[in-house]
Write a protein that holds these residues in place. Structure first.
Motif, PDB file in Angstrom:
ATOM      1  N   ASP A 143       8.166   8.382  -6.533  1.00  0.00           N
ATOM      2  CA  ASP A 143       8.079   6.926  -6.590  1.00  0.00           C
ATOM      3  C   ASP A 143       9.413   6.378  -7.117  1.00  0.00           C
ATOM      4  OD1 ASP A 143       7.584   4.315  -7.316  1.00  0.00           O
ATOM      5  OD2 ASP A 143       5.882   4.756  -8.626  1.00  0.00           O
ATOM      6  N   THR A 144      10.255   5.860  -6.225  1.00  0.00           N
ATOM      7  CA  THR A 144      11.583   5.404  -6.670  1.00  0.00           C
ATOM      8  C   THR A 144      11.487   4.087  -7.458  1.00  0.00           C
ATOM      9  OG1 THR A 144      12.059   4.225  -4.600  1.00  0.00           O
ATOM     10  CG2 THR A 144      12.782   6.520  -4.738  1.00  0.00           C
ATOM     11  N   GLY A 145      10.460   3.283  -7.178  1.00  0.00           N
ATOM     12  CA  GLY A 145      10.272   2.023  -7.914  1.00  0.00           C
ATOM     13  C   GLY A 145      10.052   2.293  -9.395  1.00  0.00           C
ATOM     14  N   ALA A 146       9.378   3.413  -9.703  1.00  0.00           N
ATOM     15  CA  ALA A 146       9.107   3.757 -11.109  1.00  0.00           C
ATOM     16  C   ALA A 146      10.414   3.951 -11.869  1.00  0.00           C
ATOM     17  CB  ALA A 146       8.260   5.028 -11.184  1.00  0.00           C
ATOM     18  N   MET A 147      11.446   4.416 -11.167  1.00  0.00           N
ATOM     19  CA  MET A 147      12.734   4.641 -11.830  1.00  0.00           C
ATOM     20  C   MET A 147      13.402   3.300 -12.157  1.00  0.00           C
ATOM     21  SD  MET A 147      13.835   7.832  -9.417  1.00  0.00           S
ATOM     22  CE  MET A 147      15.199   8.434 -10.389  1.00  0.00           C
ATOM     23  N   TYR A 148      13.302   2.326 -11.220  1.00  0.00           N
ATOM     24  CA  TYR A 148      13.836   0.988 -11.506  1.00  0.00           C
ATOM     25  C   TYR A 148      13.047   0.345 -12.641  1.00  0.00           C
ATOM     26  CZ  TYR A 148      16.851   1.441  -7.524  1.00  0.00           C
ATOM     27  OH  TYR A 148      17.825   1.896  -6.687  1.00  0.00           O
ATOM     28  N   ARG A 149      11.740   0.585 -12.638  1.00  0.00           N
ATOM     29  CA  ARG A 149      10.907   0.029 -13.706  1.00  0.00           C
ATOM     30  C   ARG A 149      11.288   0.616 -15.066  1.00  0.00           C
ATOM     31  NH1 ARG A 149       5.758  -2.412 -12.399  1.00  0.00           N
ATOM     32  NH2 ARG A 149       5.726  -2.905 -10.181  1.00  0.00           N
ATOM     33  N   GLY A 204       0.807  -1.229   0.000  1.00  0.00           N
ATOM     34  CA  GLY A 204       0.000   0.000   0.000  1.00  0.00           C
ATOM     35  C   GLY A 204       0.831   1.265   0.000  1.00  0.00           C
ATOM     36  N   LYS A 205       2.119   1.125  -0.245  1.00  0.00           N
ATOM     37  CA  LYS A 205       3.020   2.294  -0.187  1.00  0.00           C
ATOM     38  C   LYS A 205       2.632   3.397  -1.153  1.00  0.00           C
ATOM     39  CE  LYS A 205       6.664   0.164  -1.522  1.00  0.00           C
ATOM     40  NZ  LYS A 205       6.312  -1.218  -1.819  1.00  0.00           N
ATOM     41  N   SER A 206       2.460   3.028  -2.436  1.00  0.00           N
ATOM     42  CA  SER A 206       2.316   4.100  -3.420  1.00  0.00           C
ATOM     43  C   SER A 206       0.989   4.846  -3.256  1.00  0.00           C
ATOM     44  CB  SER A 206       2.493   3.576  -4.842  1.00  0.00           C
ATOM     45  OG  SER A 206       1.557   2.584  -5.094  1.00  0.00           O
ATOM     46  N   ASP A 235       8.629   6.713  -1.918  1.00  0.00           N
ATOM     47  CA  ASP A 235       8.363   5.326  -1.554  1.00  0.00           C
ATOM     48  C   ASP A 235       9.280   4.394  -2.330  1.00  0.00           C
ATOM     49  OD1 ASP A 235       7.247   4.607  -3.971  1.00  0.00           O
ATOM     50  OD2 ASP A 235       5.351   3.949  -3.141  1.00  0.00           O
ATOM     51  N   GLY A 236       9.577   3.243  -1.723  1.00  0.00           N
ATOM     52  CA  GLY A 236      10.492   2.289  -2.357  1.00  0.00           C
ATOM     53  C   GLY A 236      10.857   1.172  -1.419  1.00  0.00           C
ATOM     54  N   ARG A 237      12.123   0.743  -1.500  1.00  0.00           N
ATOM     55  CA  ARG A 237      12.594  -0.343  -0.651  1.00  0.00           C
ATOM     56  C   ARG A 237      13.704   0.134   0.294  1.00  0.00           C
ATOM     57  NH1 ARG A 237       9.282  -1.520  -3.720  1.00  0.00           N
ATOM     58  NH2 ARG A 237       8.525  -3.547  -4.432  1.00  0.00           N
ATOM     59  N   THR A 266      16.845 -10.356   0.333  1.00  0.00           N
ATOM     60  CA  THR A 266      18.097 -11.096   0.496  1.00  0.00           C
ATOM     61  C   THR A 266      19.221 -10.574  -0.392  1.00  0.00           C
ATOM     62  OG1 THR A 266      17.300 -12.706  -1.090  1.00  0.00           O
ATOM     63  CG2 THR A 266      17.004 -13.245   1.230  1.00  0.00           C
ATOM     64  N   ARG A 267      18.951  -9.560  -1.223  1.00  0.00           N
ATOM     65  CA  ARG A 267      20.042  -9.071  -2.089  1.00  0.00           C
ATOM     66  C   ARG A 267      21.102  -8.386  -1.234  1.00  0.00           C
ATOM     67  NH1 ARG A 267      16.126  -4.664  -4.613  1.00  0.00           N
ATOM     68  NH2 ARG A 267      16.390  -3.029  -3.050  1.00  0.00           N
ATOM     69  N   GLU A 268      22.326  -8.335  -1.795  1.00  0.00           N
ATOM     70  CA  GLU A 268      23.435  -7.786  -1.007  1.00  0.00           C
ATOM     71  C   GLU A 268      23.378  -6.284  -0.878  1.00  0.00           C
ATOM     72  OE1 GLU A 268      27.392  -9.116  -2.010  1.00  0.00           O
ATOM     73  OE2 GLU A 268      26.568 -11.142  -2.128  1.00  0.00           O
ATOM     74  N   MET A 328      11.324  -7.690 -14.140  1.00  0.00           N
ATOM     75  CA  MET A 328      12.659  -7.278 -14.605  1.00  0.00           C
ATOM     76  C   MET A 328      13.235  -6.223 -13.652  1.00  0.00           C
ATOM     77  SD  MET A 328      15.154  -7.599 -16.702  1.00  0.00           S
ATOM     78  CE  MET A 328      14.863  -8.192 -18.358  1.00  0.00           C
ATOM     79  N   ALA A 329      12.377  -5.330 -13.137  1.00  0.00           N
ATOM     80  CA  ALA A 329      12.846  -4.288 -12.196  1.00  0.00           C
ATOM     81  C   ALA A 329      13.436  -4.956 -10.961  1.00  0.00           C
ATOM     82  CB  ALA A 329      11.697  -3.360 -11.816  1.00  0.00           C
ATOM     83  N   SER A 330      12.756  -5.986 -10.483  1.00  0.00           N
ATOM     84  CA  SER A 330      13.229  -6.688  -9.297  1.00  0.00           C
ATOM     85  C   SER A 330      14.615  -7.281  -9.569  1.00  0.00           C
ATOM     86  CB  SER A 330      12.217  -7.771  -8.926  1.00  0.00           C
ATOM     87  OG  SER A 330      12.709  -8.546  -7.886  1.00  0.00           O
ATOM     88  N   GLN A 331      14.777  -7.832 -10.766  1.00  0.00           N
ATOM     89  CA  GLN A 331      16.064  -8.461 -11.106  1.00  0.00           C
ATOM     90  C   GLN A 331      17.192  -7.426 -11.240  1.00  0.00           C
ATOM     91  OE1 GLN A 331      15.702 -11.269 -14.281  1.00  0.00           O
ATOM     92  NE2 GLN A 331      17.918 -11.241 -14.636  1.00  0.00           N
TER      93      GLN A 331
HETATM   94  O1  C5P Z   1       7.606  -0.652  -6.016  1.00  0.00           O
HETATM   95  P1  C5P Z   1       7.708  -1.275  -7.359  1.00  0.00           P
HETATM   96  O2  C5P Z   1       6.977  -2.580  -7.487  1.00  0.00           O
HETATM   97  O3  C5P Z   1       7.348  -0.325  -8.461  1.00  0.00           O
HETATM   98  O4  C5P Z   1       9.263  -1.579  -7.541  1.00  0.00           O
HETATM   99  C1  C5P Z   1       9.730  -2.439  -8.555  1.00  0.00           C
HETATM  100  C2  C5P Z   1      11.019  -3.114  -8.097  1.00  0.00           C
HETATM  101  O5  C5P Z   1      12.051  -2.127  -8.007  1.00  0.00           O
HETATM  102  C3  C5P Z   1      10.963  -3.743  -6.709  1.00  0.00           C
HETATM  103  O6  C5P Z   1      10.553  -5.091  -6.728  1.00  0.00           O
HETATM  104  C4  C5P Z   1      12.378  -3.628  -6.188  1.00  0.00           C
HETATM  105  O7  C5P Z   1      13.128  -4.750  -6.547  1.00  0.00           O
HETATM  106  C5  C5P Z   1      12.924  -2.424  -6.935  1.00  0.00           C
HETATM  107  N1  C5P Z   1      13.076  -1.247  -6.071  1.00  0.00           N
HETATM  108  C6  C5P Z   1      14.230  -1.137  -5.338  1.00  0.00           C
HETATM  109  N2  C5P Z   1      14.460  -0.037  -4.559  1.00  0.00           N
HETATM  110  C7  C5P Z   1      13.553   0.948  -4.482  1.00  0.00           C
HETATM  111  C8  C5P Z   1      12.336   0.840  -5.197  1.00  0.00           C
HETATM  112  C9  C5P Z   1      12.124  -0.293  -5.984  1.00  0.00           C
HETATM  113  O8  C5P Z   1      15.071  -2.021  -5.382  1.00  0.00           O
HETATM  114  N3  C5P Z   1      13.809   2.025  -3.721  1.00  0.00           N
END
Ligand code: C5P
Length: 223
Positions: free
Chosen positions: A30-36, A12-14, A128-130, A186-188, A93-96
């Motif tokens: 939204d930092t996840g959008a940048m990874y996406r 529920g972050k975003s 928001d992000g990780r 679990t990523r480093e 793919m973003a997760s990877q």
């Molecule tokens: O939040 P969202 O699903 O858009 O993020 C996509 C992927 O980007 C996440 O699964 C995560 O692996 C990565 N991410 C991250 N660090 C952040 C935001 C997202 O590693 N600050």
């Protein structure tokens, strides 16, 4: 004021970050959008997400953040991809690729610069992000860590995908969410974890209004 909201997929972050930013007159990042966006660049080049590919691809990729009436847009090489990145394929793919140091390094400066600029301009920013409370802004004024039961998170994600017309099942979304959490935790580099000074918010049986109210109250207590 810098407010960070971190947590696993579908917690529920975003939705909460966007609404809390709105209510406070802050802007949302939204930092996840940048990874996406970077993930989309990999997919478009038929890349699998390896470190070697990252070395070849990243120098030619440009990810920018723009605001249109306080609405955040993510721009990949001049193209607004804010809608295109909301698919399961891009999420996976973003997760990877988010586990790769070169990818994280590329985005970190932009996240800090845009965060500071927007906080100065509007009085505050909600990210928001990780890793926004652990790595991007370890000195943030307010840090929230959102959690929710995996089945509830999968239910929410399924609803989002169905609205976009994606053909997915509950079981596949649940599996995707569990795999993604495990990989993020679990990523480093910059793993998903609660900062020591973050407040935990369990959203499993909370309404969006309650979640937003919680964040707004945390911020008001610091003002
Ligand atoms: O939040 P969202 O699903 O858009 O993020 C996509 C992927 O980007 C996440 O699964 C995560 O692996 C990565 N991410 C991250 N660090 C952040 C935001 C997202 O590693 N600050």
């Amino acid at each position: 004021m810098i407010v960070t909201i971190d947590g696993p997929a579908g917690s529920g972050k975003s939705t909460t970050a966007r609404a809390a930013a709105d209510r406070l007159g802050f802007v949302y990042l939204d930092t996840g959008a940048m990874y996406r966006a970077i993930a989309l660049a990999f997919i478009r080049r038929d890349a699998e997400g390896t470190p070697d590919e990252a070395r070849a691809i990243l120098p030619d990729v440009r990810v920018d953040i723009r605001y249109r009436d306080n609405d955040m847009r993510v721009v990949l090489d001049g193209e607004d991809v804010s809608g295109t990145i909301r698919t399961a394929e891009v999420g996976n793919m973003a997760s990877q690729i988010s586990a790769l140091q070169s990818v994280r390094e590329k985005l970190l400066d932009t996240q800090r610069r845009v965060g500071r600029e927007q906080a100065e301009k509007h009085g505050g920013v909600v990210l928001d992000g990780r890793d926004t409370g652990t790595v991007v802004f370890p000195d943030a004024d307010v840090k929230i860590f959102m959690v929710a039961d995996a089945r509830e998170r999968a239910r929410r994600r399924l609803e989002e995908y169905q609205k976009q017309g994606e053909d997915v099942t509950f079981e596949s979304v649940l599996r995707e969410i569990e795999e993604r959490d495990e990989a993020d935790r679990t990523r480093e580099i910059a793993p998903l974890k609660r900062a020591d000074d973050a407040v935990e918010l369990d959203t499993t049986s909370r309404s969006i209004d309650e979640q937003v109210g919680f964040v707004v109250n945390c911020v008001k207590a610091e003002l």
